[in-house]
Scaffold this motif. Structure first.
Motif, PDB file in Angstrom:
ATOM      1  N   PRO A 294       0.824  -1.218   0.000  1.00 42.81           N
ATOM      2  CA  PRO A 294       0.000   0.000   0.000  1.00 42.81           C
ATOM      3  C   PRO A 294       0.855   1.265   0.000  1.00 42.81           C
ATOM      4  O   PRO A 294       1.920   1.324   0.621  1.00 42.81           O
ATOM      5  CB  PRO A 294      -0.813  -0.132   1.294  1.00 42.81           C
ATOM      6  N   GLY A 295       0.377   2.287  -0.698  1.00 39.59           N
ATOM      7  CA  GLY A 295       1.056   3.561  -0.722  1.00 39.59           C
ATOM      8  C   GLY A 295       2.115   3.707  -1.792  1.00 39.59           C
ATOM      9  O   GLY A 295       2.894   4.659  -1.750  1.00 39.59           O
ATOM     10  N   THR A 296       2.174   2.806  -2.763  1.00 43.23           N
ATOM     11  CA  THR A 296       3.162   2.902  -3.832  1.00 43.23           C
ATOM     12  C   THR A 296       2.445   2.920  -5.178  1.00 43.23           C
ATOM     13  O   THR A 296       1.459   2.215  -5.375  1.00 43.23           O
ATOM     14  CB  THR A 296       4.150   1.724  -3.806  1.00 43.23           C
ATOM     15  N   LEU A 315       3.004   7.548   2.736  1.00 40.61           N
ATOM     16  CA  LEU A 315       2.733   6.913   4.025  1.00 40.61           C
ATOM     17  C   LEU A 315       1.915   7.868   4.861  1.00 40.61           C
ATOM     18  O   LEU A 315       2.240   9.060   4.970  1.00 40.61           O
ATOM     19  CB  LEU A 315       4.042   6.570   4.741  1.00 40.61           C
ATOM     20  N   THR A 316       0.843   7.376   5.452  1.00 38.57           N
ATOM     21  CA  THR A 316      -0.006   8.181   6.330  1.00 38.57           C
ATOM     22  C   THR A 316      -0.110   7.497   7.685  1.00 38.57           C
ATOM     23  O   THR A 316      -0.322   6.282   7.770  1.00 38.57           O
ATOM     24  CB  THR A 316      -1.418   8.355   5.740  1.00 38.57           C
ATOM     25  N   VAL A 317       0.074   8.272   8.740  1.00 36.88           N
ATOM     26  CA  VAL A 317      -0.022   7.763  10.121  1.00 36.88           C
ATOM     27  C   VAL A 317      -0.824   8.752  10.943  1.00 36.88           C
ATOM     28  O   VAL A 317      -0.949   9.930  10.588  1.00 36.88           O
ATOM     29  CB  VAL A 317       1.380   7.549  10.735  1.00 36.88           C
ATOM     30  N   ASP A 318      -1.346   8.279  12.056  1.00 34.26           N
ATOM     31  CA  ASP A 318      -2.090   9.153  12.960  1.00 34.26           C
ATOM     32  C   ASP A 318      -1.170  10.223  13.538  1.00 34.26           C
ATOM     33  O   ASP A 318      -0.058   9.928  13.997  1.00 34.26           O
ATOM     34  CB  ASP A 318      -2.708   8.343  14.098  1.00 34.26           C
ATOM     35  N   SER A 382      -4.003   5.139  -1.833  1.00 32.71           N
ATOM     36  CA  SER A 382      -3.663   3.775  -1.431  1.00 32.71           C
ATOM     37  C   SER A 382      -3.152   3.732  -0.001  1.00 32.71           C
ATOM     38  O   SER A 382      -3.492   2.821   0.764  1.00 32.71           O
ATOM     39  CB  SER A 382      -2.625   3.200  -2.393  1.00 32.71           C
ATOM     40  N   ALA A 383      -2.333   4.725   0.380  1.00 30.55           N
ATOM     41  CA  ALA A 383      -1.827   4.759   1.754  1.00 30.55           C
ATOM     42  C   ALA A 383      -2.940   5.058   2.747  1.00 30.55           C
ATOM     43  O   ALA A 383      -2.964   4.498   3.852  1.00 30.55           O
ATOM     44  CB  ALA A 383      -0.725   5.800   1.870  1.00 30.55           C
TER      45      ALA A 383
END
Length: 470
Positions: A294-296, A315-318, A382-383
């Motif tokens: 995911p994320g590519t 890339l996604t994070v909280d 996607s990310a």
């Protein structure tokens, strides 16, 4: 008592220290080179003079009778550099190569000096920044040793011209033009007057001897070529040497070329043994995996006329802070911010606003053209959904603020390069033209249609719900 009028010879005159433009009054900005604060007083106003016709040195002839063989290019021995130069070095041509410190200019030109040297063509390498022993150590490391390659460490212009008389080279490499000074001109080496005099003398020597010349130039902190702008106008070819010091990829771009086009790009790889040309550099920008992550997302960018397959990662994070982070590497921050806004408003993805988002490219490549917008948007989506895109998929297209996917140039060349590397699926704008054999192309009109290629995410709580139903 009557006052005496100031004569024309007593009136002050002003001159631009950048380009030499003169005027009778002071201006804050030079109208010729657009530089600020360079107009200074230097003496009396220039007298109006007329030039009488003189003796003609070379008779004018019809253009069809001019011998064009004198401008035939000779190969440098480095195919990637020949590609940018338009076939090689023309006798009498002066090339200015500029780049940041440590990017590999001296390594590349030392390799060119050794490969261009032969029994009938001597090469003179003049270094003003290093000693001869330092250059010799580098030559041993990259294998640039040749009996017809001459080395001199000089910072005096008259000594350099003396070396030209004794060696009689076919190729002169000056590293760098800012370190050489003329004793007849006041000022420190690297000043505007010194650079102008040194460059003018070397250009005259190149034209008179039919000798090719490669000049190394410094750049400012903004990336522009240091010294007077007149230097770029005097030389025949201006090349820009680009690359991240922490990456292996180096790019040589043509900024000006009187002997060819400026839409060619040479790709090089810098390593411990020197620098080598890359005829197929796409492998540096890809990460081969057994399963998609995911994320590519992959895209095909055009560097000049050369298509290169590059990978975009997201890339996604909280977020742990009130203002989420937005970090980019190899991508324009403004374009990424636009794609985030389009995805939230047009793609109905609301999970991006309160999360830290990181986006980057692989291999040190910089994606600046709008054709990578669709790949950036798909990588972010996607990310955010934690679902990978289908394998062997490339995305090409510019995304507008209304969510539409616009056409870009060179779609057929991009698809052909992707098909050559084994990719079988592509997302492109409408009317892509001829499609390569074996490739399935999906034409998308907007971001919503492009997001349909994302598989439906399997919710993490699904197993718990299934167990609860049991």
């Amino acid at each position: 008592m009557a006052t005496r009028k100031t004569s024309a010879k007593e009136r002050p005159s002003y001159r631009c220290t950048e380009c030499g433009w003169t005027t009778a009054k002071w201006l804050g900005r030079c109208p010729e080179c657009q530089a600020w604060g360079t107009v200074e007083e230097f003496g009396g106003a220039p007298a109006v003079r007329t030039t009488a016709p003189g003796r003609v040195t070379t008779a004018a002839v019809p253009i069809g009778q001019v011998d064009g063989r004198q401008a035939t290019a000779r190969s440098t021995g480095v195919p990637e550099l020949d590609r940018v130069l338009g076939g090689g070095l023309v006798p009498g041509a002066v090339v200015l190569l500029a780049g940041e410190p440590g990017v590999g200019k001296s390594t590349l030109l030392l390799d060119v000096a050794a490969k261009a040297a032969s029994d009938h063509h001597r090469t003179l390498y003049v270094t003003g920044e290093e000693s001869a022993s330092q250059v010799r150590l580098r030559a041993d490391r990259i294998g640039a040793i040749d009996d017809h390659l001459y080395l001199a460490a000089e910072t005096d212009l008259s000594a350099v011209l003396g070396h030209l008389d004794s060696v009689k080279p076919s190729l002169l490499i000056m590293d760098s033009v800012q370190t050489v000074a003329s004793p007849e001109i006041d000022g420190a080496p690297g000043g505007m007057a010194q650079v102008r005099e040194v460059a003018g003398a070397l250009i005259r020597a190149s034209k008179e001897r039919a000798m090719s010349t490669l000049l190394v130039g410094h750049v400012t902190k903004d990336g522009a070529i240091a010294g007077p702008r007149l230097l770029e106008h005097l030389v025949d070819v201006v090349l820009s040497f680009e690359g991240d010091r922490h990456a292996r990829l180096r790019l040589v771009r043509g900024v000006k070329n009187r002997y060819g086009t400026t839409d060619e790009v040479g790709c090089f790889e810098l390593h411990d043994e020197g620098i080598t040309g890359l005829a197929d550099p796409s492998g540096l920008f890809l990460t081969r995996r057994a399963e998609p992550v995911p994320g590519t997302c992959l895209t095909v960018t055009l560097e000049g006329r050369r298509p290169l397959v590059a990978e975009v990662q997201a890339l996604t994070v909280d977020s742990q802070i009130p203002s989420p982070r937005r970090t980019t590497s190899g991508l324009e921050t403004s374009r990424v911010s636009m794609m985030l806004a389009v995805l939230e408003q047009r793609g109905r993805i609301s999970a991006l606003g309160k999360r830290d988002i990181y986006s980057a490219t692989v291999g040190g490549v910089k994606l600046t053209e709008p054709a990578a917008d669709l790949a950036v948007a798909l990588a972010l989506a996607s990310a955010a959904s934690d679902t990978p895109l289908p394998k062997n998929l490339v995305a090409i297209g510019e995304v507008g603020l209304a969510g539409e996917v616009r056409r870009v140039t060179g779609v057929q060349r991009r698809l052909s390069e992707a098909a050559r590397l084994g990719f079988t699926h592509a997302l492109v704008p409408s009317d892509p033209g001829r499609i390569p054999d074996g490739m399935r192309v999906l034409e998308v009109a907007d971001v919503g249609a492009a997001l349909s290629v994302l598989p439906k995410r399997v919710r993490r709580e699904a197993p718990q719900e299934e167990e609860r139903r049991r």
